[in-house]
Write an enzyme that holds these catalytic residues in place. Structure first.
Site, PDB file in Angstrom:
ATOM      1  N   SER A  25      -7.293   5.290  12.743  1.00 41.81           N
ATOM      2  CA  SER A  25      -7.034   4.114  11.904  1.00 41.81           C
ATOM      3  C   SER A  25      -8.192   3.895  10.939  1.00 41.81           C
ATOM      4  O   SER A  25      -8.347   2.810  10.368  1.00 41.81           O
ATOM      5  CB  SER A  25      -6.856   2.867  12.783  1.00 41.81           C
ATOM      6  OG  SER A  25      -7.972   2.694  13.641  1.00 41.81           O
ATOM      7  N   ASN A 112      -8.740  -2.987  22.484  1.00 42.76           N
ATOM      8  CA  ASN A 112      -7.538  -3.799  22.232  1.00 42.76           C
ATOM      9  C   ASN A 112      -7.874  -5.240  21.849  1.00 42.76           C
ATOM     10  O   ASN A 112      -7.314  -5.784  20.896  1.00 42.76           O
ATOM     11  CB  ASN A 112      -6.621  -3.779  23.455  1.00 42.76           C
ATOM     12  CG  ASN A 112      -6.153  -2.373  23.804  1.00 42.76           C
ATOM     13  OD1 ASN A 112      -6.373  -1.434  23.023  1.00 42.76           O
ATOM     14  ND2 ASN A 112      -5.530  -2.208  24.954  1.00 42.76           N
ATOM     15  N   THR A 157      20.811 -24.897 -15.962  1.00 40.91           N
ATOM     16  CA  THR A 157      21.419 -24.512 -14.689  1.00 40.91           C
ATOM     17  C   THR A 157      22.321 -23.336 -15.059  1.00 40.91           C
ATOM     18  O   THR A 157      22.861 -23.304 -16.175  1.00 40.91           O
ATOM     19  CB  THR A 157      22.253 -25.644 -14.048  1.00 40.91           C
ATOM     20  OG1 THR A 157      23.331 -25.966 -14.930  1.00 40.91           O
ATOM     21  CG2 THR A 157      21.415 -26.897 -13.785  1.00 40.91           C
ATOM     22  N   HIS A 158      22.433 -22.387 -14.180  1.00 41.79           N
ATOM     23  CA  HIS A 158      23.203 -21.155 -14.454  1.00 41.79           C
ATOM     24  C   HIS A 158      22.691 -20.440 -15.713  1.00 41.79           C
ATOM     25  O   HIS A 158      23.450 -19.742 -16.377  1.00 41.79           O
ATOM     26  CB  HIS A 158      24.697 -21.450 -14.609  1.00 41.79           C
ATOM     27  CG  HIS A 158      25.235 -22.337 -13.525  1.00 41.79           C
ATOM     28  ND1 HIS A 158      25.761 -21.872 -12.354  1.00 41.79           N
ATOM     29  CD2 HIS A 158      25.280 -23.697 -13.443  1.00 41.79           C
ATOM     30  CE1 HIS A 158      26.142 -22.890 -11.588  1.00 41.79           C
ATOM     31  NE2 HIS A 158      25.846 -24.020 -12.227  1.00 41.79           N
ATOM     32  N   SER A 279       4.664   0.101 -27.036  1.00 42.39           N
ATOM     33  CA  SER A 279       5.471   1.292 -26.806  1.00 42.39           C
ATOM     34  C   SER A 279       4.818   2.489 -27.471  1.00 42.39           C
ATOM     35  O   SER A 279       4.154   2.351 -28.499  1.00 42.39           O
ATOM     36  CB  SER A 279       6.863   1.065 -27.391  1.00 42.39           C
ATOM     37  OG  SER A 279       7.496   2.292 -27.677  1.00 42.39           O
ATOM     38  N   ASN A 287       5.316  -5.874 -25.004  1.00 43.13           N
ATOM     39  CA  ASN A 287       6.092  -6.038 -23.765  1.00 43.13           C
ATOM     40  C   ASN A 287       5.301  -6.800 -22.685  1.00 43.13           C
ATOM     41  O   ASN A 287       4.106  -6.565 -22.525  1.00 43.13           O
ATOM     42  CB  ASN A 287       6.483  -4.667 -23.212  1.00 43.13           C
ATOM     43  CG  ASN A 287       7.320  -3.880 -24.204  1.00 43.13           C
ATOM     44  OD1 ASN A 287       8.156  -4.442 -24.909  1.00 43.13           O
ATOM     45  ND2 ASN A 287       7.073  -2.584 -24.281  1.00 43.13           N
ATOM     46  N   TYR A 319      -0.478  -3.934  24.894  1.00 37.45           N
ATOM     47  CA  TYR A 319      -0.899  -3.165  23.723  1.00 37.45           C
ATOM     48  C   TYR A 319      -0.136  -1.844  23.653  1.00 37.45           C
ATOM     49  O   TYR A 319       0.038  -1.171  24.668  1.00 37.45           O
ATOM     50  CB  TYR A 319      -2.417  -2.879  23.754  1.00 37.45           C
ATOM     51  CG  TYR A 319      -2.866  -2.087  22.536  1.00 37.45           C
ATOM     52  CD1 TYR A 319      -3.216  -2.732  21.359  1.00 37.45           C
ATOM     53  CD2 TYR A 319      -2.870  -0.691  22.553  1.00 37.45           C
ATOM     54  CE1 TYR A 319      -3.588  -2.016  20.230  1.00 37.45           C
ATOM     55  CE2 TYR A 319      -3.239   0.035  21.423  1.00 37.45           C
ATOM     56  CZ  TYR A 319      -3.594  -0.632  20.264  1.00 37.45           C
ATOM     57  OH  TYR A 319      -3.946   0.078  19.151  1.00 37.45           O
ATOM     58  N   GLN A 324      -1.428  -0.317  15.758  1.00 37.53           N
ATOM     59  CA  GLN A 324      -2.371   0.209  14.770  1.00 37.53           C
ATOM     60  C   GLN A 324      -1.680   0.427  13.414  1.00 37.53           C
ATOM     61  O   GLN A 324      -2.301   0.270  12.370  1.00 37.53           O
ATOM     62  CB  GLN A 324      -2.959   1.522  15.292  1.00 37.53           C
ATOM     63  CG  GLN A 324      -3.864   2.239  14.319  1.00 37.53           C
ATOM     64  CD  GLN A 324      -4.553   3.432  14.951  1.00 37.53           C
ATOM     65  OE1 GLN A 324      -5.335   3.286  15.882  1.00 37.53           O
ATOM     66  NE2 GLN A 324      -4.258   4.619  14.467  1.00 37.53           N
TER      67      GLN A 324
HETATM   68  N1  ARG Z   1      -7.462   1.493  16.520  1.00 38.71           N
HETATM   69  C1  ARG Z   1      -6.604   0.728  17.366  1.00 38.71           C
HETATM   70  C2  ARG Z   1      -5.828  -0.321  16.533  1.00 38.71           C
HETATM   71  O1  ARG Z   1      -6.058  -0.405  15.366  1.00 38.71           O
HETATM   72  C3  ARG Z   1      -7.347   0.030  18.459  1.00 38.71           C
HETATM   73  C4  ARG Z   1      -7.651   0.981  19.550  1.00 38.71           C
HETATM   74  C5  ARG Z   1      -6.856   0.798  20.742  1.00 38.71           C
HETATM   75  N2  ARG Z   1      -6.577   2.104  21.236  1.00 38.71           N
HETATM   76  C6  ARG Z   1      -6.005   2.354  22.411  1.00 38.71           C
HETATM   77  N3  ARG Z   1      -5.740   3.563  22.671  1.00 38.71           N
HETATM   78  N4  ARG Z   1      -5.704   1.425  23.257  1.00 38.71           N
HETATM   79  O2  ARG Z   1      -5.010  -1.012  17.041  1.00 38.71           O
END
Ligand code: ARG
Length: 493
Positions: A25, A112, A157-158, A279, A287, A319, A324
């Site tokens: 991530s 988490n 309106t409309h 353009s 525009n 979780y 992620q």
């Molecule tokens: N990078 C993860 C997220 O953005 C958090 C890590 C949790 N990873 C896990 N394997 N429990 O949510």
């Protein structure tokens, strides 16, 4: 290259770069990296205070974290092999101060609760920025309205000429919508600014942690109490994205109007050149591209909202890694909405309204016919429906002269003569006068300059209150951050 300290024990084998990139991530984690350092510092201070770690450990952990705070996080932390910034920072610390110190930071927590805490910290800042931008948009709308309380224009309106109104009345409608958008974000903030920290994986921890302490150190207003909810819940983010989607709908409508108003057959507004494109083939073109892109960006924000909704809808407790994938939607939706609002402020402020054109159109399409019907009711005792039918029939005949109105009256209710009741062409002309019609509409919130001035007073007061609210929240967060860092520095001084 450092080893990923999290995988070391349980998993073996090399992963391909593609695999690591897929799981990581890191790209989105850049948004929460600074927050993560604050979370680490608060967590370590709490472990120390609760005597979960010894003071000499704290005295080595905190300087390493303060260095990240002062100098920034080194680029090597953002390597996909660590999967996320949390593991990246821990790996870095273990590498620099050794596992006997660095390896104690993650006691009593999980990535988490860590990631959920970081998201909330970043999101509350974004919310306040977004609210500040909204406030500016509203200020521009109010300032323009103050200049145009007497600028008559057609109301539709409309998309058909309906009744005359004023530019101030029209713009204040948008200010009201944005004011509700502001309120929604203000309200969402209350549910965002709660601390999940201490939830650990989901079942909290057996260490004698102090959740209230970390919450206070990080400027949260309270806890997300249930620890399973704390790591699994993302409705706080869905709520914000829903609010942003509504806000963008309002923005898109405003843009749509600016686009229509700047066509050469309407010509109510001229947008500053800076917000327009030309353009490559048609040399005469100007525009309204900025407004068009904003109208389209609305779809991207809906996309972020929908993406986030669909990500969570099938997830069992607690979780799941799917979460992620939800997070980048938050930042994307925020970024798009923020960019649009920032540009909208200046696009509106620099627009030139053609008040002559508006006036020219205000009375077209028999737009004051309602007032004429009302006059027949008020002055000559007709039931509204009868008056409505008579004026409607006269419009069908093509004009609102005394003769035509009387002809219509004869057709619809034999024996009635409006002229005999005292109706004169002068009375008709007065009723059909655009300014007269607007001035009569002075019920609260109506377009009459009298009513608009009252509304503007009230809006100014609300803007002041909303501005104070943002300042108070910002000050509270800044104070918490200051105290957190000073406490950390004091401990190792
Ligand atoms: N990078 C993860 C997220 O953005 C958090 C890590 C949790 N990873 C896990 N394997 N429990 O949510």
């Amino acid at each position: 290259m450092r080893t990923d300290v999290v995988r070391l024990g349980r998993l073996s084998g090399e992963r391909t770069g593609e695999m690591m990139h897929f799981l990581s991530s890191m790209r989105a984690d850049r948004c929460i990296a600074d927050a993560d350092v604050l979370v680490d510092i608060a967590h370590v201070l709490m472990l120390d205070k609760q005597k979960i770690i010894d003071r000499d450990i704290t005295k080595q952990l905190i300087p390493a974290l303060l260095e990240l705070f002062d100098e920034g996080i080194p680029e090597e932390v953002f390597d996909d092999r660590f999967e996320d910034v949390h593991a990246g920072i821990e790996t870095l610390l273990i590498g620099t101060i050794g596992v006997d110190v660095g390896g104690r930071m993650h006691m009593g927590r999980s990535r988490n609760d860590e990631v959920a805490t970081c998201i909330r910290i970043k999101l509350r800042d974004d919310l306040l920025k977004q609210m500040a931008a909204l406030l500016k948009v509203r200020e521009v709308l109010v300032a323009l309205s103050e200049k145009h309380t007497d600028t008559v224009m057609p109301g539709f309106t409309h998309l058909q000429h309906a009744q005359p109104t004023t530019l101030a009345h029209h713009l204040l409608a948008y200010e009201q919508m944005y004011s509700r958008d502001f309120d929604r974000l203000k309200d969402a903030y209350i549910r965002v600014n709660l601390s999940p920290l201490g939830a650990a994986a989901f079942a909290s921890t057996g260490y004698p942690i102090n959740r209230e302490l970390t919450a206070r150190l990080l400027g949260f207003d309270g806890l997300v109490t249930n620890t399973m909810d704390a790591v699994a819940g993302r409705d706080f983010a869905l709520e914000v994205l829903a609010d942003l989607s509504i806000l963008m709908t309002n923005t898109s409508r405003l843009c749509e109007e600016l686009i229509i108003w700047s066509t050469s057959f309407v010509k109510f507004v001229s947008l500053d050149d800076a917000f327009c494109s030309t353009s490559s083939i048609m040399p005469q073109k100007k525009n309204p591209d900025t407004a068009e892109i904003m109208r389209a960006r609305t779809g991207s924000v809906f996309g972020a909202f929908t993406g986030a909704m669909i990500t969570v809808k099938g997830l069992p407790m607690s979780y799941n890694r799917d979460l992620q994938e939800l997070t980048p939607n938050i930042w994307r939706g925020m970024r798009d909405a923020k960019e649009c609002l920032r540009l909208l402020i200046d696009m509106l402020a620099s627009a030139t309204f053609d008040t002559e054109r508006m006036k020219e159109e205000a009375g077209k399409g028999f737009s004051t016919a309602t007032e004429l019907a009302d006059t027949l009711v008020r002055n000559y005792g007709l039931p509204f429906r009868t008056a409505h039918n008579i004026v409607g029939r006269a419009v069908q005949k093509g004009n609102l002269s005394l003769a035509t109105l009387d002809e219509a009256a004869q057709e619809l209710c034999a024996g009635i003569s409006l002229a005999a009741k005292g109706l004169t062409q002068e009375k008709i002309d007065e009723a059909l006068d655009v300014t007269h019609s607007v001035a009569l509409r002075k019920a609260p919130g109506g377009p009459a300059p009298f009513a608009t001035k009252i509304a503007l007073d009230e809006r100014r007061k609300q803007l002041d209150k909303d501005s104070t609210l943002i300042d108070d929240r910002l000050a509270k967060l800044a104070k918490a951050k200051d105290e957190l860092i000073s406490e950390a520095r004091r401990l190792v001084a």
